[in-house]
Design an enzyme around this catalytic site. Structure first.
Site, PDB file in Angstrom:
ATOM      1  N   HIS A  97      -1.034 -33.486   2.493  1.00  0.00           N
ATOM      2  CA  HIS A  97       0.268 -33.068   1.965  1.00  0.00           C
ATOM      3  C   HIS A  97       0.134 -31.769   1.177  1.00  0.00           C
ATOM      4  CE1 HIS A  97       4.312 -33.865   0.163  1.00  0.00           C
ATOM      5  NE2 HIS A  97       3.778 -33.212  -0.869  1.00  0.00           N
ATOM      6  N   GLU A  98      -0.830 -31.703   0.282  1.00  0.00           N
ATOM      7  CA  GLU A  98      -1.001 -30.511  -0.550  1.00  0.00           C
ATOM      8  C   GLU A  98      -1.478 -29.317   0.266  1.00  0.00           C
ATOM      9  OE1 GLU A  98       0.086 -30.312  -3.528  1.00  0.00           O
ATOM     10  OE2 GLU A  98       0.568 -32.443  -3.688  1.00  0.00           O
ATOM     11  N   HIS A 147       1.514 -27.416   1.488  1.00  0.00           N
ATOM     12  CA  HIS A 147       2.009 -26.469   0.487  1.00  0.00           C
ATOM     13  C   HIS A 147       1.104 -25.231   0.424  1.00  0.00           C
ATOM     14  CE1 HIS A 147       4.939 -29.318  -0.884  1.00  0.00           C
ATOM     15  NE2 HIS A 147       4.068 -30.145  -1.439  1.00  0.00           N
TER      16      HIS A 147
END
Length: 373
Positions: free
Chosen positions: A26-27, A30
């Site tokens: 997920h990170e 980003h």
């Protein structure tokens, strides 16, 4: 009935592997989209707490491993607080340095950076489903009934062996599994079933039965039942060109079921006690790992979809909360005031803290902690 429980060591390892990897993925979403738009990442952490290893790359990003290996985070240049508000110190930065900060980017760029985290969670699930489809094919049971249990909701509706189900609650049905998945999600609710019988189309209505099932690990589930069966199973090969779209559809179906389940809880059709938290996920992780690596990978796909979905909820502190504020900014053509953003994120933090307390209580209750005697 005796239940099985994987040992605590296996459960702990499985939980760390599952949550740690999914949050890092997920990170990374980003991080890479931020890097694409020229935003510098000051820190990328795998885990939280004191640093046990770290290295600074040529872009000035500290890649670190924290002592607590549950999740991770990316900290972009200029991130002063959870709502990413700019302050006087940001405005006083040299222009070249300021242009590498998150706040310097346009509204749509910031929105894409935020949206990238949940997106890669969905993409990971799609890739997992693609792999399973290519490796094992697609098992298909045509929606032609060969069993209708006496006294069941299906029998009361007038369904008969040989009927082909065309629609279930308005949704077209191509396989028996589709109908089964729809039924499981809505116990006790009234449904409309459109069938084909001897060339004629008929519409039937009934109320689904509600049953509770307990798996081998002692987990209890409340599900819907209609009382029909279909036994003809076909295994179809899935080609490389077909697999991506089939995986997208499978991901979409899982997401729709998760949204439906949350809607039922919000509307009161399902009890709050069905919401699980980290302890329940840890338990299920260990159970899945004990059943084999393929089961564990399947669980990872489901949890990845759930993580992406939950992060898109319009709650401040989550990605969806940021996107909500960006939407307001797009409409107003200026950001919400610093005070409004601050109070929004305080409210979001309070909501998340209350939610975590509730699901932890549910987890402990499901383990029998509060049972007397």
């Amino acid at each position: 009935m005796a239940t099985e429980s994987p040992n605590i060591f296996l459960t702990l390892i499985a939980f760390i592997a599952l949550i740690g990897s999914l949050v890092v993925v997920h990170e990374l979403g980003h991080y890479f989209v931020g890097r694409w738009f020229g935003v510098k990442a000051d820190k990328f952490s795998i885990g939280f707490g004191p640093q046990i290893w770290g290295r600074v790359d040529k872009r000035g990003t500290l890649w670190r491993i924290g002592l607590l290996p549950l999740g991770g985070f990316v900290q972009f240049a200029g991130d002063m607080n959870p709502s990413s508000q700019a302050d006087d110190s940001w405005r006083q930065l040299p222009e070249a340095e300021r242009n590498q900060t998150f706040q310097s980017k346009t509204l749509w760029q910031r929105a894409l950076i935020v949206f990238a985290g949940p997106t890669v969670n969905f993409l990971l699930a799609i890739l997992i489903f693609m792999g399973f489809l290519l490796a094992f094919g697609k098992s298909v049971t045509p929606p032609v009934l060969d069993v209708v249990q006496p006294g069941s909701p299906a029998a009361e509706a007038g369904l008969m062996p040989g009927d082909r189900v065309l629609k279930f609650n308005g949704r077209s049905i191509e396989t028996f599994n589709q109908m089964a998945n729809e039924t499981i999600m809505i116990p006790g609710e009234r449904v409309t079933i459109e069938i084909e019988r001897n060339g004629a189309r008929l519409a039937k209505e009934t109320v689904l039965a509600e049953v509770k099932e307990v798996d081998r690990f002692g987990n209890e589930y409340r599900i819907g039942r209609i009382g029909v069966g279909a036994s003809k199973v076909e295994t179809r090969e899935v080609g490389i060109l077909e697999a991506p779209w089939a995986a997208v559809l499978q991901t979409g179906n899982v997401l729709r079921q998760q949204m439906m389940g949350l809607g039922q809880i919000i509307s009161g059709r399902r009890p709050l006690s069905e919401l699980g938290g980290p302890l329940k996920i840890a338990k299920v992780s260990g159970e899945a790992m004990s059943l084999g690596i393929l089961t564990f990978i399947s669980l990872a796909a489901l949890i990845s979809i759930n993580l992406g979905f939950m992060n898109l909820l319009p709650i401040p502190m989550l990605d969806g909360g940021h996107l909500l504020l960006y939407g307001i900014e797009a409409i107003r053509r200026r950001p919400a005031t610093a005070q409004v953003q601050e109070w929004a994120f305080r409210a979001g933090f309070a909501m998340l803290a209350a939610f975590m307390l509730m699901v932890t209580f549910n987890d402990l209750a499901s383990f029998g902690l509060f049972e007397s005697g």
